[in-house]
Scaffold this motif. Structure first.
Motif, mmCIF file in Angstrom:
data_model
loop_
_atom_site.group_PDB
_atom_site.id
_atom_site.type_symbol
_atom_site.label_atom_id
_atom_site.label_comp_id
_atom_site.label_asym_id
_atom_site.label_seq_id
_atom_site.Cartn_x
_atom_site.Cartn_y
_atom_site.Cartn_z
ATOM 1 N N MET A 1 -61.412 39.323 -60.913
ATOM 2 C CA MET A 1 -62.852 39.408 -61.217
ATOM 3 C C MET A 1 -63.642 38.901 -60.009
ATOM 4 S SD MET A 1 -64.875 40.384 -63.606
ATOM 5 C CE MET A 1 -66.592 40.263 -64.079
ATOM 6 N N PHE A 2 -64.582 39.719 -59.556
ATOM 7 C CA PHE A 2 -65.386 39.346 -58.395
ATOM 8 C C PHE A 2 -66.618 38.555 -58.846
ATOM 9 C CE2 PHE A 2 -63.198 43.177 -56.831
ATOM 10 C CZ PHE A 2 -62.620 42.637 -55.687
ATOM 11 N N THR A 3 -66.776 37.373 -58.292
ATOM 12 C CA THR A 3 -67.958 36.568 -58.564
ATOM 13 C C THR A 3 -69.107 37.040 -57.674
ATOM 14 O OG1 THR A 3 -67.392 34.918 -56.889
ATOM 15 C CG2 THR A 3 -66.488 34.603 -59.109
ATOM 16 N N PRO A 4 -70.355 36.685 -58.007
ATOM 17 C CA PRO A 4 -71.478 37.066 -57.142
ATOM 18 C C PRO A 4 -71.319 36.562 -55.710
ATOM 19 C CG PRO A 4 -72.287 36.333 -59.267
ATOM 20 C CD PRO A 4 -70.813 36.063 -59.260
ATOM 21 N N GLU A 5 -70.741 35.367 -55.571
ATOM 22 C CA GLU A 5 -70.535 34.826 -54.220
ATOM 23 C C GLU A 5 -69.545 35.670 -53.432
ATOM 24 O OE1 GLU A 5 -70.458 33.083 -57.005
ATOM 25 O OE2 GLU A 5 -72.313 31.908 -56.765
ATOM 26 N N MET A 6 -68.478 36.131 -54.110
ATOM 27 C CA MET A 6 -67.487 36.968 -53.445
ATOM 28 C C MET A 6 -68.079 38.308 -53.051
ATOM 29 S SD MET A 6 -64.124 36.220 -55.795
ATOM 30 C CE MET A 6 -63.165 37.488 -54.961
ATOM 31 N N LEU A 7 -68.870 38.891 -53.946
ATOM 32 C CA LEU A 7 -69.505 40.175 -53.648
ATOM 33 C C LEU A 7 -70.478 40.042 -52.481
ATOM 34 C CD1 LEU A 7 -70.201 41.521 -57.255
ATOM 35 C CD2 LEU A 7 -68.465 42.315 -55.633
ATOM 36 N N LYS A 8 -71.202 38.930 -52.446
ATOM 37 C CA LYS A 8 -72.120 38.683 -51.344
ATOM 38 C C LYS A 8 -71.363 38.542 -50.033
ATOM 39 C CE LYS A 8 -75.459 35.268 -49.629
ATOM 40 N NZ LYS A 8 -76.154 33.991 -49.908
ATOM 41 N N SER A 9 -70.252 37.818 -50.066
ATOM 42 C CA SER A 9 -69.428 37.634 -48.870
ATOM 43 C C SER A 9 -68.880 38.968 -48.374
ATOM 44 C CB SER A 9 -68.284 36.667 -49.169
ATOM 45 O OG SER A 9 -67.414 36.553 -48.070
ATOM 46 N N LEU A 10 -68.411 39.802 -49.307
ATOM 47 C CA LEU A 10 -67.871 41.114 -48.934
ATOM 48 C C LEU A 10 -68.972 42.015 -48.363
ATOM 49 C CD1 LEU A 10 -65.465 41.821 -51.944
ATOM 50 C CD2 LEU A 10 -64.858 41.085 -49.632
ATOM 51 N N ALA A 11 -70.170 41.919 -48.945
ATOM 52 C CA ALA A 11 -71.286 42.724 -48.445
ATOM 53 C C ALA A 11 -71.668 42.307 -47.029
ATOM 54 C CB ALA A 11 -72.490 42.585 -49.379
ATOM 55 N N VAL A 12 -71.655 41.001 -46.769
ATOM 56 C CA VAL A 12 -71.955 40.505 -45.415
ATOM 57 C C VAL A 12 -70.912 40.998 -44.421
ATOM 58 C CG1 VAL A 12 -72.073 38.438 -43.971
ATOM 59 C CG2 VAL A 12 -73.239 38.469 -46.180
ATOM 60 N N ILE A 13 -69.654 40.947 -44.821
ATOM 61 C CA ILE A 13 -68.573 41.420 -43.951
ATOM 62 C C ILE A 13 -68.740 42.904 -43.651
ATOM 63 C CG2 ILE A 13 -66.086 41.882 -43.840
ATOM 64 C CD1 ILE A 13 -65.648 39.291 -45.411
ATOM 65 N N GLU A 138 -60.817 41.167 -48.209
ATOM 66 C CA GLU A 138 -61.782 41.012 -47.119
ATOM 67 C C GLU A 138 -61.357 41.823 -45.901
ATOM 68 O OE1 GLU A 138 -63.459 36.471 -48.018
ATOM 69 O OE2 GLU A 138 -61.733 36.775 -46.696
ATOM 70 N N SER A 139 -60.059 41.868 -45.635
ATOM 71 C CA SER A 139 -59.551 42.651 -44.508
ATOM 72 C C SER A 139 -59.807 44.140 -44.713
ATOM 73 C CB SER A 139 -58.051 42.404 -44.321
ATOM 74 O OG SER A 139 -57.795 41.068 -43.981
#
Length: 202
Positions: A1-13, A138-139
Motif C-alpha cells: 500500500m502506497f502512503t501519500p508520502e511514498m507517492l510524493k517521493s515517487l512523483a519527485v523522483i 523507486e529504481s
C-alpha cells in the motif's frame, strides 16, 4: 500500500528524472544516439521508446542481481561487467523483436540500435539507482523518468535540427558545429528546471 508520502517521493523522483536530472541534457550521457538519430522525428521517437524499454528492463534485472546475488556474495566489484552483459542481452532481444515485427523502424535505426548496448545512459541509470540507495519501486520509477527524459530530449532536438536544416549558418558552423551549439542551448534551457520537482510537490 502506497502512503501519500511514498507517492510524493515517487512523483519527485519521476519529475526530477525527466526534467531536472535529464540524462542527456543535464548529465550528458547518451550523446551518441542523441546526435546520431535525432535528424528525423520518427527515428528519434523510435529510439526513445526503445531506450525506455531497455532502461526499465535493465533496472528490473540488474537491481535484484546486485541486491540478492552480488552484494551478499561480496561481488559488488563485478557490478559494471554484469550490468553491461545484462544490457547487451536485453538490446539483442529488442533488436530481434523490432526486426521481426517492425522492420521499417529496425531499418531506420540502423547501427544505432545495437549501440544502445554501449549507451552510457542505460548503464548510468542502472548504476545510479544502486548508488542512490533506491528501493526496487523507486529504481523503476527513476528508470521510467530517465527514459521519458531521453525521449523528450530526442523529440525536442529533432524539431530543433529540422529548423537547422532550413537555416544558413556561417560556413565554419555548418554540420556538426551548429548541431553542438544548438544542443548546448537546449541543455541550458533544461537547467532552468532546477528545484521544480521539490516545489511542485511541496
Amino acid at each position: 500500500m502506497f502512503t501519500p508520502e511514498m507517492l510524493k517521493s515517487l512523483a519527485v523522483i519521476l519529475v526530477s528524472s525527466v526534467l531536472v536530472n535529464n540524462y542527456v541534457l543535464n548529465k550528458f550521457l547518451g550523446i551518441c544516439p542523441f546526435l546520431g538519430v535525432s535528424k528525423k522525428l520518427d527515428q528519434a521517437t523510435g529510439m526513445g521508446l526503445a531506450v525506455i524499454f531497455v532502461m526499465l528492463a535493465a533496472t528490473a534485472a540488474t537491481w535484484p542481481i546486485y541486491t540478492y546475488i552480488l552484494l551478499p556474495n561480496k561481488l559488488a566489484y563485478m557490478q559494471t561487467i554484469v550490468f553491461i552483459l545484462v544490457i547487451a542481452a536485453l538490446v539483442q532481444f529488442v533488436e530481434i523483436v523490432l526486426k521481426k515485427y517492425i522492420p521499417s523502424l529496425h531499418k531506420s535505426l540502423g547501427v544505432y540500435l545495437p549501440l544502445i548496448t554501449t549507451n552510457c545512459a542505460v548503464l548510468g541509470v542502472a548504476i545510479n539507482n544502486i548508488n542512490d540507495g533506491y528501493t526496487f519501486i523507486e529504481s523503476m520509477v527513476s528508470s521510467l523518468g530517465c527514459g521519458l527524459g531521453f525521449l523528450l530530449a530526442m523529440v525536442i532536438f529533432s524539431g530543433v535540427r529540422s529548423r537547422l536544416e532550413n537555416s544558413n549558418p556561417p560556413e565554419s558552423f555548418k554540420g556538426l558545429p551548429i548541431t553542438l551549439v544548438a544542443a548546448a542551448i537546449v541543455s541550458l534551457a533544461f537547467f532552468g528546471f532546477a528545484g521544480v520537482a521539490e516545489n511542485l510537490f511541496a
